[in-house]
Design an enzyme around this catalytic site. Structure first.
Site, PDB file in Angstrom:
ATOM      1  N   GLN A 100       1.017  -1.151  -0.138  1.00  0.00           N
ATOM      2  CA  GLN A 100       0.297  -0.074  -0.096  1.00  0.00           C
ATOM      3  C   GLN A 100       1.247   1.292  -0.099  1.00  0.00           C
ATOM      4  O   GLN A 100       0.187   2.200  -0.196  1.00  0.00           O
ATOM      5  CB  GLN A 100      -1.280  -0.335   1.165  1.00  0.00           C
ATOM      6  CG  GLN A 100      -1.787  -1.128   1.070  1.00  0.00           C
ATOM      7  CD  GLN A 100      -2.624  -1.089   2.794  1.00  0.00           C
ATOM      8  OE1 GLN A 100      -1.922  -1.875   3.434  1.00  0.00           O
ATOM      9  NE2 GLN A 100      -3.719  -0.680   2.709  1.00  0.00           N
ATOM     10  N   ASN A 101       2.185   1.394  -0.228  1.00  0.00           N
ATOM     11  CA  ASN A 101       3.521   2.324  -0.089  1.00  0.00           C
ATOM     12  C   ASN A 101       2.922   2.604  -1.195  1.00  0.00           C
ATOM     13  O   ASN A 101       3.299   1.608  -2.499  1.00  0.00           O
ATOM     14  CB  ASN A 101       4.539   2.221   0.609  1.00  0.00           C
ATOM     15  CG  ASN A 101       4.400   1.236   1.958  1.00  0.00           C
ATOM     16  OD1 ASN A 101       2.934   2.094   2.341  1.00  0.00           O
ATOM     17  ND2 ASN A 101       5.179   0.476   2.345  1.00  0.00           N
ATOM     18  N   ILE A 102       3.687   3.972  -1.309  1.00  0.00           N
ATOM     19  CA  ILE A 102       3.910   4.622  -2.652  1.00  0.00           C
ATOM     20  C   ILE A 102       5.126   5.207  -3.319  1.00  0.00           C
ATOM     21  O   ILE A 102       5.381   5.645  -3.536  1.00  0.00           O
ATOM     22  CB  ILE A 102       3.127   5.893  -3.038  1.00  0.00           C
ATOM     23  CG1 ILE A 102       2.806   7.415  -1.830  1.00  0.00           C
ATOM     24  CG2 ILE A 102       1.033   5.688  -2.461  1.00  0.00           C
ATOM     25  CD1 ILE A 102       2.200   8.685  -2.048  1.00  0.00           C
ATOM     26  N   HIS A 155      -2.452   1.386  -4.018  1.00  0.00           N
ATOM     27  CA  HIS A 155      -2.395   2.391  -3.687  1.00  0.00           C
ATOM     28  C   HIS A 155      -1.599   3.226  -4.763  1.00  0.00           C
ATOM     29  O   HIS A 155      -1.870   4.980  -4.282  1.00  0.00           O
ATOM     30  CB  HIS A 155      -2.014   3.487  -2.065  1.00  0.00           C
ATOM     31  CG  HIS A 155      -3.068   2.611  -1.302  1.00  0.00           C
ATOM     32  ND1 HIS A 155      -2.675   2.918   0.187  1.00  0.00           N
ATOM     33  CD2 HIS A 155      -4.263   2.229  -1.708  1.00  0.00           C
ATOM     34  CE1 HIS A 155      -3.725   2.088   1.248  1.00  0.00           C
ATOM     35  NE2 HIS A 155      -4.452   1.150  -0.650  1.00  0.00           N
ATOM     36  N   CYS A 180      -6.840  15.173 -20.545  1.00  0.00           N
ATOM     37  CA  CYS A 180      -6.753  13.981 -21.693  1.00  0.00           C
ATOM     38  C   CYS A 180      -6.565  12.718 -21.011  1.00  0.00           C
ATOM     39  O   CYS A 180      -6.017  11.638 -22.575  1.00  0.00           O
ATOM     40  CB  CYS A 180      -6.487  14.541 -22.866  1.00  0.00           C
ATOM     41  SG  CYS A 180      -4.641  14.669 -22.467  1.00  0.00           S
ATOM     42  N   CYS A 227      -0.972  19.821 -18.216  1.00  0.00           N
ATOM     43  CA  CYS A 227      -0.761  19.142 -19.201  1.00  0.00           C
ATOM     44  C   CYS A 227      -0.470  19.750 -20.649  1.00  0.00           C
ATOM     45  O   CYS A 227      -0.985  20.643 -21.080  1.00  0.00           O
ATOM     46  CB  CYS A 227      -1.945  17.836 -20.310  1.00  0.00           C
ATOM     47  SG  CYS A 227      -1.631  17.054 -21.057  1.00  0.00           S
ATOM     48  N   SER A 237       2.400  -3.782   8.676  1.00  0.00           N
ATOM     49  CA  SER A 237       1.225  -3.910   7.934  1.00  0.00           C
ATOM     50  C   SER A 237       0.579  -3.888   9.063  1.00  0.00           C
ATOM     51  O   SER A 237       0.511  -4.616   9.625  1.00  0.00           O
ATOM     52  CB  SER A 237       1.187  -4.004   6.795  1.00  0.00           C
ATOM     53  OG  SER A 237      -1.027  -3.580   6.676  1.00  0.00           O
ATOM     54  N   SER A 238      -0.307  -2.572   9.458  1.00  0.00           N
ATOM     55  CA  SER A 238      -1.532  -2.139  10.811  1.00  0.00           C
ATOM     56  C   SER A 238      -2.936  -3.656  10.430  1.00  0.00           C
ATOM     57  O   SER A 238      -3.499  -3.505  11.423  1.00  0.00           O
ATOM     58  CB  SER A 238      -1.844  -1.846  10.895  1.00  0.00           C
ATOM     59  OG  SER A 238      -2.300  -0.866  10.288  1.00  0.00           O
ATOM     60  N   ALA A 282      11.133  -6.292  11.087  1.00  0.00           N
ATOM     61  CA  ALA A 282      10.846  -6.609  10.091  1.00  0.00           C
ATOM     62  C   ALA A 282      12.376  -6.267   9.737  1.00  0.00           C
ATOM     63  O   ALA A 282      12.953  -7.569   8.484  1.00  0.00           O
ATOM     64  CB  ALA A 282       9.868  -6.553   8.983  1.00  0.00           C
TER      65      ALA A 282
HETATM   66 ZN   LIG Z   1      -4.132  16.551 -20.665  1.00  0.00          ZN
END
Ligand SMILES: [Zn+2]
Length: 222
Positions: free
Chosen positions: A74-76, A92, A103, A125, A166-167, A209
């Site tokens: 779930q980490n980004i 995530h 677009c 964009c 992880s909880s 861990a």
């Molecule tokens: Zn665009």
């Protein structure tokens, strides 16, 4: 864990300063993308500066040796990839890419965030002028369907699921261990704090861990 905690977790410690619904929901993003960018920029900086820890490297090593099929996160912060893991399901999303909300052109994430740091202008964009949003899954957005399906499939087929740091509070990822159990697999939980699934696990280690997983790899060598 190193890097940044799961930003959607209520106990991640990220929400003492800001209101998550104001900055990290799709509604907040549409109303005030600048506030979102101020917030996500500090997260991005932390994840760019962070280094994978021994737990990340140990998981990559287990995969390399054929003991581990996939990492579901779930980490980004993309630290699993930097540590060498190959099969990663990022439920995530991540900061590697960003997408035009108008677009849907996809751009590399880092230059977008870098540019925001320099000029504090909301990234737009080049093709259509629409606001660009990093590919992180905000509150109010659906999780990436293919990614979630693949993670669920991996959970069903796992004869062992390692639950690390992880909880298990945030659905639907928190339901994945149940899928492993329902299909006859077993759970090993390595987490500093107790979790609500501890009583269903075959092994529970309330430990770091980053210490336990390298030891697991070492014992495989003997
Ligand atoms: Zn665009």
């Amino acid at each position: 864990m190193s890097g940044i905690p799961d930003f959607r977790s209520p106990h991640s410690g990220l929400w003492t300063q800001v209101d998550p619904m104001a900055v990290a929901s799709i509604y907040g993003f549409r109303q005030n993308p600048a506030a979102f960018y101020e917030w996500v920029y500090s997260l991005a900086r932390k994840s760019i500066e962070a280094e994978p820890n021994p737990a990340h490297y140990a998981l990559a090593e287990l995969e390399k040796r054929g003991f581990l099929h996939a990492v579901i996160t779930q980490n980004i912060d993309m630290l699993h990839a930097r540590a060498g893991s190959k099969c990663i399901y990022e439920l995530h999303g991540h900061l590697r890419e960003a997408t035009c909300t108008h677009c849907f052109t996809v751009y590399a994430g880092e230059p977008i965030l870098q540019q925001f740091l320099e000029d504090r202008q909301i990234p737009r964009c080049p093709a259509c002028g629409g606001v660009i949003k990093p590919n992180v899954i905000l509150f109010g957005e659906q999780l990436p369907f293919a990614e979630l399906q693949a993670a669920q499939k991996a959970a069903r087929h796992a004869d062992l699921m390692l639950i690390v740091g992880s909880s298990l509070e945030v659905a639907p990822a928190s339901d994945l261990p149940n899928q492993t159990l329902r299909h006859g697999g077993r759970l090993v939980i390595i987490n500093i704090e107790p979790t609500h699934l501890d009583h269903l696990a075959s092994v529970v280690l309330h430990a770091d861990a980053a210490e336990i997983l390298p030891e697991v790899v070492r014992r495989l060598e003997t």
